[in-house]
Design an enzyme around this catalytic site. Structure first.
Site, PDB file in Angstrom:
ATOM      1  N   SER A  57       0.834  -1.204   0.000  1.00 22.93           N
ATOM      2  CA  SER A  57       0.000   0.000   0.000  1.00 22.93           C
ATOM      3  C   SER A  57       0.870   1.255   0.000  1.00 22.93           C
ATOM      4  O   SER A  57       0.342   2.359  -0.181  1.00 22.93           O
ATOM      5  CB  SER A  57      -0.943  -0.002   1.207  1.00 22.93           C
ATOM      6  OG  SER A  57      -0.213  -0.192   2.408  1.00 22.93           O
ATOM      7  N   LYS A  85       5.053 -10.942   3.793  1.00 25.60           N
ATOM      8  CA  LYS A  85       3.632 -11.268   3.613  1.00 25.60           C
ATOM      9  C   LYS A  85       3.368 -11.442   2.128  1.00 25.60           C
ATOM     10  O   LYS A  85       3.937 -10.708   1.310  1.00 25.60           O
ATOM     11  CB  LYS A  85       2.757 -10.154   4.195  1.00 25.60           C
ATOM     12  CG  LYS A  85       1.253 -10.365   3.975  1.00 25.60           C
ATOM     13  CD  LYS A  85       0.404  -9.434   4.812  1.00 25.60           C
ATOM     14  CE  LYS A  85       0.229  -8.041   4.245  1.00 25.60           C
ATOM     15  NZ  LYS A  85      -0.373  -7.975   2.902  1.00 25.60           N
ATOM     16  N   GLU A 107      -8.782  -9.672   5.185  1.00 32.06           N
ATOM     17  CA  GLU A 107      -9.212  -8.325   4.779  1.00 32.06           C
ATOM     18  C   GLU A 107     -10.615  -8.371   4.179  1.00 32.06           C
ATOM     19  O   GLU A 107     -10.904  -9.194   3.298  1.00 32.06           O
ATOM     20  CB  GLU A 107      -8.214  -7.760   3.748  1.00 32.06           C
ATOM     21  CG  GLU A 107      -8.607  -6.363   3.283  1.00 32.06           C
ATOM     22  CD  GLU A 107      -7.481  -5.626   2.556  1.00 32.06           C
ATOM     23  OE1 GLU A 107      -6.375  -6.163   2.427  1.00 32.06           O
ATOM     24  OE2 GLU A 107      -7.754  -4.480   2.127  1.00 32.06           O
TER      25      GLU A 107
HETATM   26  O1  KIV Z   1      -0.399  -3.321   2.006  1.00 31.97           O
HETATM   27  C1  KIV Z   1      -1.155  -3.206   2.989  1.00 31.97           C
HETATM   28  O2  KIV Z   1      -1.332  -2.122   3.567  1.00 31.97           O
HETATM   29  C2  KIV Z   1      -1.858  -4.391   3.451  1.00 31.97           C
HETATM   30  C3  KIV Z   1      -2.886  -4.199   4.516  1.00 31.97           C
HETATM   31  C4  KIV Z   1      -4.138  -3.710   3.904  1.00 31.97           C
HETATM   32  C5  KIV Z   1      -3.101  -5.427   5.308  1.00 31.97           C
HETATM   33  O3  KIV Z   1      -1.631  -5.448   2.969  1.00 31.97           O
END
Ligand code: KIV
Length: 245
Positions: free
Chosen positions: A27, A94, A163
């Site tokens: 993000s 992640k 999410e």
């Molecule tokens: O990239 C991000 O901010 C995320 C969150 C929405 C969990 O993956």
């Protein structure tokens, strides 16, 4: 509790607030770099911002996203990019997806890299999910979520981000797993919660249903910049106290 972080001062503020996990999310592309979608965030972007956060804090776990296109091709690609994120300072990585990314999770975990999964609305698949929508509303969708979560756990993930998932479905996934779930728009029964910090602090202006706004930084910043401009125009700033003899 987990918050996104992308830079030195925000990361240090969150460490001072005892936030346990900082997510250098892809993000960063839509909150810092001006892209329309996280699919535009590159691996190089992730290395740059992961390094900035990791150098700035010592206590929180720093989790870095594997960018779109850096793990889908298979375990070897995932491992190569995961290793680079760890070299940049990440304590865990992640990635988005369910059973289909289990081989990637295994290769990372076998190399000693803790992995967070990400299910429900997965922003890197925004084009195939027809926009930002709550996932798992019908029984088939909820069942798939549970199966994917179990497949990720079986592959060795340390936690699963959920999410935009109905609260009851997130509760059932959480009950089915031994590893923790971390919710964003997934109700109160997840083991932890994550928010994008600029949403939580009122800087982005995004006021989705699942976001609680804990500060109004945008309004404060606009007010401060406006006052600065007015004082510069009026020659009220800098005053003698800001000037050298
Ligand atoms: O990239 C991000 O901010 C995320 C969150 C929405 C969990 O993956």
């Amino acid at each position: 509790s987990m918050l996104t972080a992308y830079d030195q001062f925000s990361a240090q503020a969150f460490e001072a607030a005892d936030i346990e996990v900082l997510l250098v999310g892809d993000s960063v592309g839509t909150t810092v770099l001006g892209y329309d979608s996280t699919t535009s965030t590159t691996h190089q972007d992730m290395l740059t911002f992961t390094g900035a956060v990791a150098r700035s804090v010592s206590r929180p776990l720093v989790v870095a996203d594997l960018a779109f296109g850096t793990y889908e091709a298979g375990p070897a690609e995932a491992l190569r990019h995961g290793v680079e994120l760890v070299r940049a300072g990440a304590g865990a990585v992640k990635l988005e997806g369910g059973a289909e990314v289990a081989p990637q999770v295994r290769s990372l975990v076998q190399a000693g890299i803790p992995v967070f999964g990400h299910l429900g609305f997965t922003p890197q698949s925004v084009n195939s999910l027809s926009g930002h929508r709550v996932q798992g509303r019908d029984e088939a969708g909820a069942q798939k979520l549970r199966e994917d979560a179990l497949a990720l756990q079986e592959a060795g993930v340390a936690a699963v981000v959920l999410e935009l998932v109905p609260a009851a479905v997130a509760a059932s996934v959480t009950a089915a797993l031994e590893v923790p779930t971390i919710g964003i728009g997934a109700g109160p029964d997840c083991d932890g919660q994550v928010l994008v910090w600029q949403d939580m602090a009122g800087l982005s202006g995004f006021r989705g249903k699942f976001v609680k706004t804990y500060a109004e930084l945008r309004a404060q910043l606009e007010q401060a910049a406006g006052q600065y401009r007015a004082e510069v125009s009026a020659r009220a700033y800098p005053g003698p106290e800001h000037s050298f003899e």
